[in-house]
Design a protein around this motif. Structure first.
Motif, PDB file in Angstrom:
ATOM      1  N   TYR A  89      30.147  42.555 125.846  1.00  0.00           N
ATOM      2  CA  TYR A  89      31.550  42.151 125.888  1.00  0.00           C
ATOM      3  C   TYR A  89      32.379  42.851 124.807  1.00  0.00           C
ATOM      4  N   GLU A  90      33.643  43.063 125.158  1.00  0.00           N
ATOM      5  CA  GLU A  90      34.601  43.628 124.221  1.00  0.00           C
ATOM      6  C   GLU A  90      35.829  42.730 124.216  1.00  0.00           C
ATOM      7  N   LEU A 102      40.508  36.876 125.081  1.00  0.00           N
ATOM      8  CA  LEU A 102      40.206  37.473 126.373  1.00  0.00           C
ATOM      9  C   LEU A 102      39.086  38.482 126.185  1.00  0.00           C
ATOM     10  N   LEU A 103      37.967  38.243 126.894  1.00  0.00           N
ATOM     11  CA  LEU A 103      36.802  39.121 126.794  1.00  0.00           C
ATOM     12  C   LEU A 103      36.635  39.940 128.065  1.00  0.00           C
ATOM     13  N   LYS A 104      36.258  41.197 127.909  1.00  0.00           N
ATOM     14  CA  LYS A 104      35.959  42.077 129.023  1.00  0.00           C
ATOM     15  C   LYS A 104      34.450  42.272 129.097  1.00  0.00           C
ATOM     16  N   ASP A 105      33.851  41.914 130.233  1.00  0.00           N
ATOM     17  CA  ASP A 105      32.438  42.174 130.468  1.00  0.00           C
ATOM     18  C   ASP A 105      32.330  43.620 130.927  1.00  0.00           C
ATOM     19  N   ILE A 106      31.900  44.481 130.027  1.00  0.00           N
ATOM     20  CA  ILE A 106      31.911  45.924 130.285  1.00  0.00           C
ATOM     21  C   ILE A 106      30.924  46.321 131.376  1.00  0.00           C
ATOM     22  N   ARG A 142      33.967  42.073 134.541  1.00  0.00           N
ATOM     23  CA  ARG A 142      34.571  40.743 134.663  1.00  0.00           C
ATOM     24  C   ARG A 142      35.388  40.458 133.409  1.00  0.00           C
ATOM     25  N   GLU A 143      36.273  39.471 133.510  1.00  0.00           N
ATOM     26  CA  GLU A 143      37.045  39.037 132.346  1.00  0.00           C
ATOM     27  C   GLU A 143      36.928  37.530 132.184  1.00  0.00           C
ATOM     28  N   PHE A 144      36.905  37.097 130.929  1.00  0.00           N
ATOM     29  CA  PHE A 144      36.815  35.679 130.626  1.00  0.00           C
ATOM     30  C   PHE A 144      37.818  35.333 129.528  1.00  0.00           C
ATOM     31  N   ALA A 145      38.483  34.201 129.710  1.00  0.00           N
ATOM     32  CA  ALA A 145      39.387  33.694 128.682  1.00  0.00           C
ATOM     33  C   ALA A 145      38.707  32.528 127.978  1.00  0.00           C
ATOM     34  N   LEU A 146      38.481  32.661 126.679  1.00  0.00           N
ATOM     35  CA  LEU A 146      37.787  31.636 125.908  1.00  0.00           C
ATOM     36  C   LEU A 146      38.767  30.900 125.006  1.00  0.00           C
ATOM     37  N   PHE A 188      30.157  42.942 121.273  1.00  0.00           N
ATOM     38  CA  PHE A 188      28.938  42.155 121.097  1.00  0.00           C
ATOM     39  C   PHE A 188      28.371  41.775 122.460  1.00  0.00           C
ATOM     40  N   ALA A 189      27.100  41.425 122.463  1.00  0.00           N
ATOM     41  CA  ALA A 189      26.460  40.884 123.660  1.00  0.00           C
ATOM     42  C   ALA A 189      26.338  39.380 123.482  1.00  0.00           C
TER      43      ALA A 189
END
Length: 217
Positions: free
Chosen positions: A102-103, A114-118, A122-126, A141-142
């Motif tokens: 993730y970035e 907001l994370l981008k699953d490289i 996919r994208e996730f909002a935490l 990070f992973a």
């Protein structure tokens, strides 16, 4: 802390205890595999060592294949206990999750990250400030993202990298994925690879620590 989050925290500790009592020999085998035969206390210390042990338990519980049938310790635990329907449903959902890279795409003023699953696009909002505190745009990070109580959240495991290491990490994982579809599962997806070889993130993290890249003069 929501109901599912509390329930998963308790179930996770129950599984770890179940494994320690009933499968101590397999823990040693998993530990050696995860650390590639190395002793983490020889190159990690303090917070990093604690993080390494937590990451190991997360991977061991949800991803490590304990037999030829491809079962995990979570599967064995579910078979050995008379769990409620809610607990079974929750564990089935979590055990199908994968570690990924993730970035941080952005950090809002309200601290929503907001994370981008490289790897899986996919994208996730935490919104959990406990887990996302200190993150900034570009951090790499992973981790394992779980949907608990209707919200996406980090599982607690994290493999931190430098943003400058992104290209090297992607090149290595891409190469390993190509080997996976050539030698293991010809029609396999990246998610299949990450589920079977999520320990790759620890191997990468460990090797960066043991042999840090040379600084450019």
């Amino acid at each position: 802390m929501g109901k599912e989050t509390k329930q998963l925290t308790a179930l996770f500790q129950d599984i770890v205890q179940y494994v320690r009592i009933n499968h101590a020999d397999l823990i040693d085998k998993a530990y050696s595999y995860y650390w590639d035969g190395e002793s983490p206390d020889e190159f990690l210390g303090g917070t990093a060592l604690s993080l390494g042990f937590h990451n190991f338990e997360d991977w061991m519980v949800f991803d490590y294949k304990v037999n030829e049938e491809g079962e995990t310790f979570t599967d064995l635990f579910m078979k050995s206990r008379g769990l409620s329907d809610d607990a079974v449903s929750l564990l089935r959902r979590v055990k199908n999750s994968v570690l990924s890279l993730y970035e941080v795409s952005s950090v809002a003023k309200d601290k929503r990250v907001l994370l981008k699953d490289i790897l899986l696009d996919r994208e996730f909002a935490l919104r959990d400030k406990t887990m996302t505190q200190g993150l900034k745009k570009g951090d790499l990070f992973a981790t394992r993202i779980l949907n608990l109580d209707g919200k996406d959240a980090m599982s607690g495991c994290v493999y931190p990298y430098l943003s400058a290491q992104k290209k090297q990490i992607l090149a290595y994982i891409t190469g390993q994925f190509k080997r996976f579809i050539k030698n293991v599962k010809q029609n396999g997806t990246m998610k299949d690879y990450l589920k079977d070889y999520g320990d790759v993130f620890n191997l990468i993290w460990m090797n960066f620590i043991i042999e840090p890249p040379e600084e450019k003069s």
